[in-house]
Scaffold this active site. Structure first.
Site, PDB file in Angstrom:
ATOM      1  N   ARG A 149       0.639  -1.193   0.318  1.00 17.02           N
ATOM      2  CA  ARG A 149       0.106  -0.267   0.190  1.00 17.02           C
ATOM      3  C   ARG A 149       1.047   1.161   0.019  1.00 17.02           C
ATOM      4  O   ARG A 149       2.190   0.733   0.336  1.00 17.02           O
ATOM      5  CB  ARG A 149      -0.779   0.007   1.786  1.00 17.02           C
ATOM      6  CG  ARG A 149      -1.477  -1.138   1.277  1.00 17.02           C
ATOM      7  CD  ARG A 149      -2.433  -1.567   2.833  1.00 17.02           C
ATOM      8  NE  ARG A 149      -3.210  -2.167   3.232  1.00 17.02           N
ATOM      9  CZ  ARG A 149      -3.409  -3.165   3.520  1.00 17.02           C
ATOM     10  NH1 ARG A 149      -1.725  -3.667   4.273  1.00 17.02           N
ATOM     11  NH2 ARG A 149      -4.143  -4.080   3.731  1.00 17.02           N
ATOM     12  N   LYS A 173      -1.951  -2.120   8.104  1.00 16.05           N
ATOM     13  CA  LYS A 173      -3.637  -1.283   8.738  1.00 16.05           C
ATOM     14  C   LYS A 173      -3.591  -1.952  10.115  1.00 16.05           C
ATOM     15  O   LYS A 173      -3.134  -3.332  10.350  1.00 16.05           O
ATOM     16  CB  LYS A 173      -4.966  -1.929   7.776  1.00 16.05           C
ATOM     17  CG  LYS A 173      -4.249  -1.125   6.455  1.00 16.05           C
ATOM     18  CD  LYS A 173      -6.235  -1.268   6.109  1.00 16.05           C
ATOM     19  CE  LYS A 173      -5.976  -0.651   4.756  1.00 16.05           C
ATOM     20  NZ  LYS A 173      -7.790  -0.610   4.281  1.00 16.05           N
ATOM     21  N   HIS A 245      -2.023   2.305  -6.263  1.00 14.88           N
ATOM     22  CA  HIS A 245      -2.695   1.179  -5.695  1.00 14.88           C
ATOM     23  C   HIS A 245      -2.601   0.003  -7.071  1.00 14.88           C
ATOM     24  O   HIS A 245      -2.903  -0.866  -7.205  1.00 14.88           O
ATOM     25  CB  HIS A 245      -3.796   1.618  -5.516  1.00 14.88           C
ATOM     26  CG  HIS A 245      -4.521   0.646  -4.316  1.00 14.88           C
ATOM     27  ND1 HIS A 245      -4.926  -0.178  -3.369  1.00 14.88           N
ATOM     28  CD2 HIS A 245      -5.901  -0.214  -5.010  1.00 14.88           C
ATOM     29  CE1 HIS A 245      -5.186  -1.227  -2.999  1.00 14.88           C
ATOM     30  NE2 HIS A 245      -5.383  -1.458  -4.040  1.00 14.88           N
ATOM     31  N   ARG A 248      -0.260  -2.128  -6.492  1.00 21.17           N
ATOM     32  CA  ARG A 248      -0.401  -3.553  -5.732  1.00 21.17           C
ATOM     33  C   ARG A 248      -1.492  -4.633  -6.062  1.00 21.17           C
ATOM     34  O   ARG A 248      -1.279  -5.694  -6.572  1.00 21.17           O
ATOM     35  CB  ARG A 248      -0.836  -2.564  -4.851  1.00 21.17           C
ATOM     36  CG  ARG A 248      -1.695  -3.246  -2.988  1.00 21.17           C
ATOM     37  CD  ARG A 248      -1.820  -3.273  -2.262  1.00 21.17           C
ATOM     38  NE  ARG A 248      -2.774  -3.501  -1.117  1.00 21.17           N
ATOM     39  CZ  ARG A 248      -2.306  -3.979  -0.307  1.00 21.17           C
ATOM     40  NH1 ARG A 248      -1.404  -4.446  -0.464  1.00 21.17           N
ATOM     41  NH2 ARG A 248      -3.778  -4.768   0.326  1.00 21.17           N
ATOM     42  N   HIS A 271      -4.360  -8.578   3.258  1.00 21.20           N
ATOM     43  CA  HIS A 271      -5.233  -9.198   3.946  1.00 21.20           C
ATOM     44  C   HIS A 271      -6.012  -9.746   5.222  1.00 21.20           C
ATOM     45  O   HIS A 271      -5.695 -10.681   5.190  1.00 21.20           O
ATOM     46  CB  HIS A 271      -6.001  -9.214   2.728  1.00 21.20           C
ATOM     47  CG  HIS A 271      -6.233  -9.105   1.325  1.00 21.20           C
ATOM     48  ND1 HIS A 271      -6.787  -9.151  -0.008  1.00 21.20           N
ATOM     49  CD2 HIS A 271      -5.689  -7.116   1.196  1.00 21.20           C
ATOM     50  CE1 HIS A 271      -6.390  -8.263  -0.419  1.00 21.20           C
ATOM     51  NE2 HIS A 271      -6.202  -6.813   0.071  1.00 21.20           N
ATOM     52  N   TYR A 280     -10.153 -10.852  -6.424  1.00 25.31           N
ATOM     53  CA  TYR A 280      -9.299 -10.770  -7.478  1.00 25.31           C
ATOM     54  C   TYR A 280     -10.268 -11.951  -8.461  1.00 25.31           C
ATOM     55  O   TYR A 280      -9.178 -12.129  -9.997  1.00 25.31           O
ATOM     56  CB  TYR A 280      -7.951 -11.292  -7.591  1.00 25.31           C
ATOM     57  CG  TYR A 280      -7.172  -9.718  -6.748  1.00 25.31           C
ATOM     58  CD1 TYR A 280      -6.762  -8.979  -7.684  1.00 25.31           C
ATOM     59  CD2 TYR A 280      -6.812  -9.338  -5.291  1.00 25.31           C
ATOM     60  CE1 TYR A 280      -6.607  -7.708  -6.973  1.00 25.31           C
ATOM     61  CE2 TYR A 280      -6.477  -8.573  -4.730  1.00 25.31           C
ATOM     62  CZ  TYR A 280      -6.283  -7.348  -5.737  1.00 25.31           C
ATOM     63  OH  TYR A 280      -5.570  -6.525  -5.249  1.00 25.31           O
TER      64      TYR A 280
END
Length: 299
Positions: A149, A173, A245, A248, A271, A280
């Site tokens: 990210r 995150k 992004h 990524r 994730h 995806y």
């Protein structure tokens, strides 16, 4: 509307402590509730979060529908649902006032994916005669090679580089850390930048360990990375909407197309849930059909 503020504060504490969400994410959640509060003030509707009715919520959602696109509307509704579910969880309410409100169908809008040749062209367009050019090359190689990210890229530390082992430690995150493999060529570009460019920058106090620095010896901003990428795209006349992004996203897509399994991709992207990575899977039906024809015994 002070009653709203006290419940919002409680909700923010819950998001931070119980759910471990980042400051950015909490601000986004709060922003959705603030929109509802300003609507109530504007319409002079005096009601607390405990007593707000389905009718008022519908009125608010209909008004927002005329101002924002279905995607933003859908995000707004899910943000508000989370808030009211918290109030139910804490026994402030018995049911949610969003029960009858449907989330608009948006389809999963995925960012443009770059072909490997386009990524090569973007990186080849970097002017390597300047110190910033060397830095930008190392940054974009890292962005694509590790699927980072933009916030992870700009906060990367020199002490996070485990090049001997072929890994980079990434803080994602909610301060969650993960180790991501890094390719030999990326290691080479980053090492060149550190030894030949960064070594000559007067580093500001507090940024001694920050890997990628601006001219003033400080951490780069997210906006700066966007600008670098936008300028490169226009220099090669790339007619795609791209951002950091996109690198990524392309990283994950190319791994999937080349046969990587979703669980590995999930771990590399950091994730929380495999369902986020499953986005995806909707990407390239054509590729999946080829896999079937190539590998299925009854093709």
């Amino acid at each position: 509307m002070n009653t709203w503020q006290s419940y919002i504060k409680e909700y923010q504490i819950y998001l931070r402590l119980e759910r471990g969400l980042s400051k950015n994410t909490i601000e986004n959640y709060t922003f959705d509730i603030e929109k509802l509060v300003s609507f109530l003030v504007q319409k002079d509707i005096q009601v607390s979060p405990i007593h707000i009715s389905e009718e008022v919520m519908q009125q608010f959602i209909y008004e927002m529908a005329s101002k924002v696109n279905p995607r933003s509307q859908s995000r707004l509704i899910s943000g508000l649902k989370s808030f009211f579910n918290f109030l139910i969880f804490e026994d402030y309410r018995k049911e949610t006032p969003l029960e009858l409100i449907e989330v608009p169908k948006t389809g999963r809008k995925l960012p443009d994916t770059l072909a490997t040749s386009e990524i090569d062209a973007l990186i080849a367009a970097i002017d390597l005669s300047t110190p910033e050019g060397e830095r930008n090359k190392a940054m974009l190689e890292t962005l694509y090679s590790c699927g980072l990210r933009v916030s992870e890229l700009i906060t990367l530390k020199i002490s996070d580089l485990f090049f001997e082992e072929g890994f980079v430690k990434v803080t994602g995150k909610g301060n969650k850390q993960r180790f991501v493999p890094v390719g030999d060529s990326t290691i080479k570009y980053v090492a060149t930048y550190v030894n030949q460019i960064r070594a000559h920058i007067a580093v500001q106090k507090g940024f001694e360990d920050t890997l990628f620095l601006n001219r003033r010896g400080k951490q780069l901003s997210r906006a700066m990375i966007f600008t670098i990428i936008k300028n490169l795209a226009s220099s090669i006349n790339l007619n795609k909407t791209i951002s950091p992004h996109t690198f990524r996203h392309s990283f994950a897509t190319h791994l999937l197309e080349n046969g990587a399994d979703l669980r590995s991709i999930q771990l590399m992207l950091g994730h929380e849930s495999i369902t986020t990575t499953e986005v995806y899977m909707h990407l390239d039906r054509k590729h999946l059909a080829q896999v079937l024809h190539q590998f299925h015994p009854r093709k």
